[in-house]
Write an enzyme that holds these catalytic residues in place. Structure first.
Site, PDB file in Angstrom:
ATOM      1  N   ASP A  44       0.843  -1.202   0.000  1.00  0.00           N
ATOM      2  CA  ASP A  44       0.000   0.000   0.000  1.00  0.00           C
ATOM      3  C   ASP A  44       0.883   1.260   0.000  1.00  0.00           C
ATOM      4  O   ASP A  44       0.384   2.383  -0.113  1.00  0.00           O
ATOM      5  CB  ASP A  44      -1.012  -0.003   1.146  1.00  0.00           C
ATOM      6  CG  ASP A  44      -0.359   0.087   2.513  1.00  0.00           C
ATOM      7  OD1 ASP A  44       0.880  -0.007   2.604  1.00  0.00           O
ATOM      8  OD2 ASP A  44      -1.097   0.244   3.514  1.00  0.00           O
ATOM      9  N   SER A  45       2.194   1.057   0.078  1.00  0.00           N
ATOM     10  CA  SER A  45       3.132   2.177  -0.093  1.00  0.00           C
ATOM     11  C   SER A  45       3.036   2.740  -1.516  1.00  0.00           C
ATOM     12  O   SER A  45       3.623   3.780  -1.809  1.00  0.00           O
ATOM     13  CB  SER A  45       4.566   1.731   0.206  1.00  0.00           C
ATOM     14  OG  SER A  45       4.893   0.576  -0.529  1.00  0.00           O
ATOM     15  N   ASP A  83      -1.105  -6.174  -0.643  1.00  0.00           N
ATOM     16  CA  ASP A  83      -1.342  -5.564   0.658  1.00  0.00           C
ATOM     17  C   ASP A  83      -2.817  -5.181   0.818  1.00  0.00           C
ATOM     18  O   ASP A  83      -3.387  -4.527  -0.055  1.00  0.00           O
ATOM     19  CB  ASP A  83      -0.504  -4.270   0.723  1.00  0.00           C
ATOM     20  CG  ASP A  83       0.108  -4.020   2.081  1.00  0.00           C
ATOM     21  OD1 ASP A  83      -0.113  -4.842   2.983  1.00  0.00           O
ATOM     22  OD2 ASP A  83       0.832  -3.016   2.218  1.00  0.00           O
ATOM     23  N   LYS A 111      -1.436  -9.516   2.558  1.00  0.00           N
ATOM     24  CA  LYS A 111      -0.740  -9.076   3.777  1.00  0.00           C
ATOM     25  C   LYS A 111      -1.630  -8.089   4.534  1.00  0.00           C
ATOM     26  O   LYS A 111      -2.289  -7.269   3.890  1.00  0.00           O
ATOM     27  CB  LYS A 111       0.596  -8.411   3.430  1.00  0.00           C
ATOM     28  CG  LYS A 111       1.332  -7.874   4.664  1.00  0.00           C
ATOM     29  CD  LYS A 111       2.713  -7.367   4.364  1.00  0.00           C
ATOM     30  CE  LYS A 111       2.805  -5.901   4.038  1.00  0.00           C
ATOM     31  NZ  LYS A 111       2.184  -4.975   5.005  1.00  0.00           N
ATOM     32  N   GLU A 113      -1.830  -5.715   8.473  1.00  0.00           N
ATOM     33  CA  GLU A 113      -1.039  -5.188   9.582  1.00  0.00           C
ATOM     34  C   GLU A 113      -1.685  -5.479  10.936  1.00  0.00           C
ATOM     35  O   GLU A 113      -2.910  -5.441  11.059  1.00  0.00           O
ATOM     36  CB  GLU A 113      -0.893  -3.662   9.436  1.00  0.00           C
ATOM     37  CG  GLU A 113      -0.108  -3.243   8.205  1.00  0.00           C
ATOM     38  CD  GLU A 113       0.074  -1.726   8.120  1.00  0.00           C
ATOM     39  OE1 GLU A 113      -0.378  -0.992   9.021  1.00  0.00           O
ATOM     40  OE2 GLU A 113       0.679  -1.287   7.123  1.00  0.00           O
ATOM     41  N   GLU A 175       8.816  -4.493  10.779  1.00  0.00           N
ATOM     42  CA  GLU A 175       9.271  -3.177  10.295  1.00  0.00           C
ATOM     43  C   GLU A 175       9.719  -2.286  11.453  1.00  0.00           C
ATOM     44  O   GLU A 175       9.016  -2.133  12.456  1.00  0.00           O
ATOM     45  CB  GLU A 175       8.146  -2.480   9.503  1.00  0.00           C
ATOM     46  CG  GLU A 175       8.594  -1.121   8.983  1.00  0.00           C
ATOM     47  CD  GLU A 175       7.690  -0.524   7.912  1.00  0.00           C
ATOM     48  OE1 GLU A 175       6.656  -1.129   7.569  1.00  0.00           O
ATOM     49  OE2 GLU A 175       8.042   0.571   7.411  1.00  0.00           O
TER      50      GLU A 175
HETATM   51  O1  KIV Z   1       3.525  -1.193   1.759  1.00  0.00           O
HETATM   52  C1  KIV Z   1       4.707  -1.466   1.962  1.00  0.00           C
HETATM   53  O2  KIV Z   1       5.623  -1.055   1.236  1.00  0.00           O
HETATM   54  C2  KIV Z   1       5.035  -2.302   3.110  1.00  0.00           C
HETATM   55  C3  KIV Z   1       6.470  -2.601   3.353  1.00  0.00           C
HETATM   56  C4  KIV Z   1       7.079  -1.521   4.139  1.00  0.00           C
HETATM   57  C5  KIV Z   1       6.670  -3.923   3.966  1.00  0.00           C
HETATM   58  O3  KIV Z   1       4.165  -2.720   3.815  1.00  0.00           O
END
Ligand code: KIV
Length: 277
Positions: A44-45, A83, A111, A113, A175
């Site tokens: 999600d980055s 994500d 994934k 969190e 992280e």
């Molecule tokens: O979204 C992302 O880039 C992440 C990484 C920092 C693992 O969750």
């Protein structure tokens, strides 16, 4: 051979490091695939790195699906991870609905969190592999800061990791965690850990592709820049602009031509049509 959860687990057992990178587009996916990256990850980055958002919390399911589909077209053997964005797993039912959209679009796993054992169990029961993410979690922490620096905080991280593993998690991202803590958690878990800003002792490493290529404006402690995208791209764009303006580009070798006789006939046709023939 397609890389699977068993392949990644086996790497941990054999003491081989797992490689993971974020990826947001098709051409980068092809490069990562050809370079043999184990896990290609639509994080999600994408929001802050590619879409100009201020926060990870602005990313939607639609954003993620759009980028997942582009990356999917470039991936063959790598494990493809997507994500779950902010609020897309608020309840286990919502989580299942959204995770199924990712799987239908080609993701091998999702994934999410935090301490979401109930969601992990529910997705796992519904045959969806889940990867966890603890330590600094951008969807809930406003400011990036190292997590687990005191013994109590470290114990909390350790207990979260064990409990998430018990609920069916297949891999765990750590992280911004002190490397001693990340190392100890990695030793005590059967599933692989993947670190970012978590030092040397995780079972694998993940980096944001923009950081690694030198696209990110800020210098970050945990990042090694393997390329100088900002500088080299600026130079390329600036040189292009200068050369177009000064008529240095394009040259004859960049042009396509037509048969000279054909061109003469074409000129005649133009002249005739100007005269109304
Ligand atoms: O979204 C992302 O880039 C992440 C990484 C920092 C693992 O969750």
């Amino acid at each position: 051979m397609k890389k699977t959860i068993d392949y990644l687990l086996n790497k941990k057992k054999m003491g081989q490091k797992i490689t993971m990178l974020t990826c947001y587009d098709y051409p980068t996916a092809v490069i990562q695939e050809n370079a043999g990256i184990d896990i290609i990850f639509i994080g999600d980055s994408v929001g802050t790195n590619m879409l100009g958002y201020q926060s990870a919390t602005e990313v939607t399911m639609q954003d993620m699906l759009h980028h997942l589909k582009a990356v999917r077209r470039g991936v063959e053997k790598a494990f493809l991870l997507a994500d779950m964005p902010y609020r897309s797993y608020e309840t286990k039912e919502i989580a299942l609905e959204n995770a199924q959209l990712f799987i239908a679009a080609g993701a091998d796993a999702v994934k999410l969190e935090g301490r979401e054992e109930e969601v992990v169990e529910y997705l796992t029961k519904n045959k969806i592999d889940v990867i966890g993410h603890i330590g600094f979690t951008p969807q809930t922490h406003e400011k990036a800061a190292v997590q687990g620096k005191t013994r109590e905080q470290a114990k909390e991280l350790y207990e979260s990791a064990l409990s998430l593993e018990k609920s069916g998690l297949k891999l765990l991202v750590l992280e911004m965690v002190p490397e001693e803590v990340a190392g100890l958690i990695s030793e005590h878990l059967t599933i692989p850990t993947i670190g970012i800003a978590a030092g040397r002792y995780c079972d694998g490493q993940v980096q944001v592709i923009n950081d690694l290529l030198g696209m990110t404006p800020r210098k970050l402690v945990h990042v090694k820049e393997y390329a100088d995208y900002k500088h080299s791209t600026f130079e390329a764009v600036k040189n292009y602009k200068d050369e177009v303006e000064s008529r240095l580009f394009p040259q004859e070798k960049h042009a396509r031509t037509m048969d000279a006789a054909e061109f003469q006939e074409f000129k005649v046709l133009c002249n005739n049509s100007e005269r109304g023939h």
